[in-house]
Write a protein that holds these residues in place. Structure first.
Motif, PDB file in Angstrom:
ATOM      1  N   GLY A  22      -5.669   2.293  -1.652  1.00  0.00           N
ATOM      2  CA  GLY A  22      -6.902   2.330  -0.861  1.00  0.00           C
ATOM      3  C   GLY A  22      -8.094   2.747  -1.716  1.00  0.00           C
ATOM      4  O   GLY A  22      -8.316   2.193  -2.800  1.00  0.00           O
ATOM      5  N   ALA A  23      -8.834   3.763  -1.247  1.00  0.00           N
ATOM      6  CA  ALA A  23     -10.039   4.215  -1.964  1.00  0.00           C
ATOM      7  C   ALA A  23      -9.701   4.943  -3.257  1.00  0.00           C
ATOM      8  O   ALA A  23     -10.609   5.347  -3.993  1.00  0.00           O
ATOM      9  N   ALA A  61      -9.292  -6.051  -6.959  1.00  0.00           N
ATOM     10  CA  ALA A  61      -9.820  -4.751  -6.525  1.00  0.00           C
ATOM     11  C   ALA A  61     -11.300  -4.862  -6.156  1.00  0.00           C
ATOM     12  O   ALA A  61     -11.769  -4.214  -5.204  1.00  0.00           O
ATOM     13  N   ALA A 121      -8.546  -5.088   6.739  1.00  0.00           N
ATOM     14  CA  ALA A 121      -8.311  -6.302   5.934  1.00  0.00           C
ATOM     15  C   ALA A 121      -8.774  -6.208   4.476  1.00  0.00           C
ATOM     16  O   ALA A 121      -8.839  -7.221   3.802  1.00  0.00           O
ATOM     17  N   ALA A 122      -9.049  -4.997   3.998  1.00  0.00           N
ATOM     18  CA  ALA A 122      -9.325  -4.852   2.556  1.00  0.00           C
ATOM     19  C   ALA A 122      -8.121  -5.385   1.778  1.00  0.00           C
ATOM     20  O   ALA A 122      -8.278  -6.057   0.753  1.00  0.00           O
ATOM     21  N   GLY A 123      -6.936  -5.089   2.287  1.00  0.00           N
ATOM     22  CA  GLY A 123      -5.716  -5.546   1.614  1.00  0.00           C
ATOM     23  C   GLY A 123      -5.592  -7.064   1.619  1.00  0.00           C
ATOM     24  O   GLY A 123      -5.128  -7.661   0.642  1.00  0.00           O
ATOM     25  N   PHE A 173     -13.857   0.443  -7.353  1.00  0.00           N
ATOM     26  CA  PHE A 173     -15.268   0.111  -7.549  1.00  0.00           C
ATOM     27  C   PHE A 173     -16.094   0.949  -6.571  1.00  0.00           C
ATOM     28  O   PHE A 173     -15.667   1.170  -5.432  1.00  0.00           O
ATOM     29  N   GLY A 180     -11.322  -6.410  -2.701  1.00  0.00           N
ATOM     30  CA  GLY A 180     -10.956  -5.417  -1.678  1.00  0.00           C
ATOM     31  C   GLY A 180     -12.104  -4.457  -1.427  1.00  0.00           C
ATOM     32  O   GLY A 180     -12.412  -4.119  -0.277  1.00  0.00           O
ATOM     33  N   ALA A 181     -12.748  -4.012  -2.493  1.00  0.00           N
ATOM     34  CA  ALA A 181     -13.864  -3.064  -2.343  1.00  0.00           C
ATOM     35  C   ALA A 181     -15.001  -3.701  -1.543  1.00  0.00           C
ATOM     36  O   ALA A 181     -15.558  -3.087  -0.616  1.00  0.00           O
ATOM     37  N   GLY A 227      -7.804   3.558  -5.696  1.00  0.00           N
ATOM     38  CA  GLY A 227      -7.574   2.608  -6.777  1.00  0.00           C
ATOM     39  C   GLY A 227      -6.273   1.843  -6.641  1.00  0.00           C
ATOM     40  O   GLY A 227      -5.670   1.800  -5.563  1.00  0.00           O
ATOM     41  N   THR A 258     -14.658  -3.848   2.221  1.00  0.00           N
ATOM     42  CA  THR A 258     -14.888  -2.613   3.003  1.00  0.00           C
ATOM     43  C   THR A 258     -16.364  -2.419   3.339  1.00  0.00           C
ATOM     44  O   THR A 258     -16.708  -1.550   4.113  1.00  0.00           O
ATOM     45  N   THR A 274     -12.535  -0.544   6.623  1.00  0.00           N
ATOM     46  CA  THR A 274     -11.495  -0.924   5.644  1.00  0.00           C
ATOM     47  C   THR A 274     -10.521  -1.960   6.185  1.00  0.00           C
ATOM     48  O   THR A 274      -9.585  -2.349   5.482  1.00  0.00           O
ATOM     49  N   LYS A 318      -1.176  -0.481  -4.112  1.00  0.00           N
ATOM     50  CA  LYS A 318      -2.553  -0.285  -3.638  1.00  0.00           C
ATOM     51  C   LYS A 318      -2.707   1.119  -3.054  1.00  0.00           C
ATOM     52  O   LYS A 318      -1.932   1.503  -2.171  1.00  0.00           O
ATOM     53  N   ASN A 321       0.872  -1.184   0.000  1.00  0.00           N
ATOM     54  CA  ASN A 321       0.000   0.000   0.000  1.00  0.00           C
ATOM     55  C   ASN A 321       0.916   1.243   0.000  1.00  0.00           C
ATOM     56  O   ASN A 321       2.134   1.119  -0.154  1.00  0.00           O
TER      57      ASN A 321
HETATM   58  N1  LIG Z   1     -13.114   2.575   0.065  1.00  0.00           N
HETATM   59  C1  LIG Z   1     -12.811   1.733  -0.936  1.00  0.00           C
HETATM   60  N2  LIG Z   1     -13.569   1.706  -2.063  1.00  0.00           N
HETATM   61  C2  LIG Z   1     -13.285   0.858  -3.085  1.00  0.00           C
HETATM   62  N3  LIG Z   1     -12.239   0.015  -3.083  1.00  0.00           N
HETATM   63  C3  LIG Z   1     -11.437   0.010  -2.003  1.00  0.00           C
HETATM   64  C4  LIG Z   1     -11.666   0.862  -0.878  1.00  0.00           C
HETATM   65  N4  LIG Z   1     -10.697   0.627   0.046  1.00  0.00           N
HETATM   66  C5  LIG Z   1      -9.916  -0.345  -0.474  1.00  0.00           C
HETATM   67  N5  LIG Z   1     -10.341  -0.712  -1.698  1.00  0.00           N
HETATM   68  C6  LIG Z   1      -9.745  -1.723  -2.594  1.00  0.00           C
HETATM   69  O1  LIG Z   1      -9.005  -2.644  -1.809  1.00  0.00           O
HETATM   70  C7  LIG Z   1      -7.613  -2.536  -2.139  1.00  0.00           C
HETATM   71  C8  LIG Z   1      -6.782  -2.756  -0.900  1.00  0.00           C
HETATM   72  O2  LIG Z   1      -7.063  -1.744   0.049  1.00  0.00           O
HETATM   73  P1  LIG Z   1      -5.892  -0.916   0.770  1.00  0.00           P
HETATM   74  O3  LIG Z   1      -5.132  -0.163  -0.245  1.00  0.00           O
HETATM   75  O4  LIG Z   1      -6.567  -0.148   1.872  1.00  0.00           O
HETATM   76  O5  LIG Z   1      -4.979  -2.099   1.303  1.00  0.00           O
HETATM   77  P2  LIG Z   1      -4.140  -2.215   2.660  1.00  0.00           P
HETATM   78  O6  LIG Z   1      -3.696  -0.863   3.109  1.00  0.00           O
HETATM   79  O7  LIG Z   1      -3.109  -3.255   2.396  1.00  0.00           O
HETATM   80  O8  LIG Z   1      -5.276  -2.754   3.610  1.00  0.00           O
HETATM   81  P3  LIG Z   1      -5.218  -3.354   5.101  1.00  0.00           P
HETATM   82  O9  LIG Z   1      -3.796  -3.199   5.583  1.00  0.00           O
HETATM   83  O10 LIG Z   1      -6.229  -2.516   5.850  1.00  0.00           O
HETATM   84  O11 LIG Z   1      -5.660  -4.757   4.942  1.00  0.00           O
HETATM   85  C9  LIG Z   1      -7.443  -1.185  -2.798  1.00  0.00           C
HETATM   86  O12 LIG Z   1      -6.321  -1.143  -3.650  1.00  0.00           O
HETATM   87  C10 LIG Z   1      -8.759  -1.053  -3.554  1.00  0.00           C
HETATM   88  O13 LIG Z   1      -8.691  -1.790  -4.762  1.00  0.00           O
END
Ligand SMILES: Nc1ncnc2c1ncn2[C@@H]1O[C@H](COP(=O)(O)OP(=O)(O)OP(=O)(O)O)[C@@H](O)[C@H]1O
Length: 329
Positions: A247-248, A301, A274-276, A265, A304-305, A250, A308, A272, A245, A209
């Motif tokens: 986050g929101a 993606a 565990a989105a990652g 998306f 991940g979306a 893209g 959340t 958020t 990555k 990220n």
């Molecule tokens: N609010 C959101 N809306 C749409 N897609 C999202 C959103 N948040 C995250 N995503 C999708 O999920 C992917 C991973 O999220 P993020 O970049 O937050 O990962 P991360 O920081 O490794 O997450 P974490 O450490 O919280 O598990 C993003 O690249 C995106 O594709």
């Protein structure tokens, strides 16, 4: 056969010909998350009363394995290699992983260490403070990889993270790559001094990220152009492909065949956490099916979306039908 190595006492798993070799392995951490919800977080020396608490599966290795197993469905072939303690938390982690459909044949019981724990406090504004006790995760070593060698040799994709000791991560990546698997690294938590060259050399796809990217290559990407610069720097380190990555905002990807940016998306995000992990689970599943990186990142993606839109870590993982429906929008 009973196998005793250091502090581990476990049955050596044999490959039952009736149970296919797993297609996807996660080699990494297993925690139980203990979360206390209170109006405010305690200061040093203060005792406070929480209004409620929750316990659940955690640890990036377990979250990614569980999310991938849920996505892959019935005959999924997703296994976890790691350790839990011989305690009630270890039993809870195993039960939870099994409910998702995760193959736990290579999850060892560690007789000398407790199960990993994350003690999480969350206040009324959603601010948190977290204490992680690595416990049995910090004892994962080459012996665990020896016990899982047959599974590593048969896997198409191996997911790695950085919540077990670095020597075990490097050796897992080396063995997986030598066996012809695609090696995915989620570089979390990212070390302040970056990754060792011996690990970079074994990575097929690295998925940081924004903050992890900054620790690995000194660039903090905020948009597609900056992510492209960071992606090039990550590939220059030795990874064959990079997925940055945002986050929101893209996600950017690049490999030897090209590059692309996937816009987020449209979902209503409520948590958020565990989105990652769900993103990486989707990426692993899609790559294991032979999809090119750009298509696999789009699938990821969507995963991940969707993660959340639900609370929790592994519990927020979507099912494949939900992902396919979002991909059509
Ligand atoms: N609010 C959101 N809306 C749409 N897609 C999202 C959103 N948040 C995250 N995503 C999708 O999920 C992917 C991973 O999220 P993020 O970049 O937050 O990962 P991360 O920081 O490794 O997450 P974490 O450490 O919280 O598990 C993003 O690249 C995106 O594709």
């Amino acid at each position: 056969m009973l196998f005793v190595s250091g502090q581990v006492m476990t049955m050596v798993p044999t490959m039952n010909p009736d149970i296919p070799s797993p297609r996807i392995l996660s080699i990494g951490s297993v925690n139980i998350d203990l979360t206390a919800y209170s109006p405010a977080l305690p200061r040093a020396g203060e005792t406070i009363h929480a209004t409620r608490y929750a316990t659940g599966l955690g640890g990036k290795g377990a979250n990614q394995a569980a999310a991938c197993a849920r996505l892959a469905g019935a005959a999924c072939g997703v296994a976890l290699v790691g350790r839990v303690g011989k305690d009630a938390f270890g039993t809870q982690a195993r039960e939870s992983l099994s409910k998702f459909g995760t193959d736990c044949r290579w999850l060892s019981d560690d007789a000398g260490n407790g199960t990993g724990l994350a003690l999480i406090g969350i206040d009324a504004r959603g601010e948190n403070c977290i204490t992680v006790i690595g416990a049995s995760n910090m004892a994962v070593d080459v012996g665990d990889l020896d016990r899982a060698q047959a599974a590593i040799a048969g896997a198409r994709v191996v997911m790695l993270q950085l919540e077990i000791p670095m020597p075990a991560v490097i050796e897992a990546a080396r063995r997986a790559r030598a066996a012809g698997a695609i090696v995915l690294l989620d570089p979390a938590p990212a070390p302040h001094d970056g990754l060792p060259d011996a690990l970079w050399a074994e990575i097929d796809v690295v998925t940081p990220n924004e903050t992890e990217t900054e620790r690995l290559v000194g660039l903090r990407p905020r948009d597609a152009a900056q992510a492209a610069d960071a992606g090039a720097a990550l590939r220059a380190k030795g990874a064959r492909a990079a997925v940055v990555k945002l986050g929101a905002n893209g996600v950017y990807w690049c490999d030897a065949t090209g590059s692309g940016f996937i816009h987020p998306f449209a979902v209503t995000a409520i948590d958020t956490v565990a989105a990652g992990d769900c993103f990486n689970a989707g990426l692993a599943l899609s790559l294991s099916e032979g999809r090119p990186l750009g298509q696999a990142v789009r699938f990821a993606a969507a995963c991940g979306a969707l993660a959340t839109t639900k609370r929790g870590a592994a519990d927020a993982a979507p099912e494949r039908a939900e992902v396919e429906a979002l991909l059509l929008t």
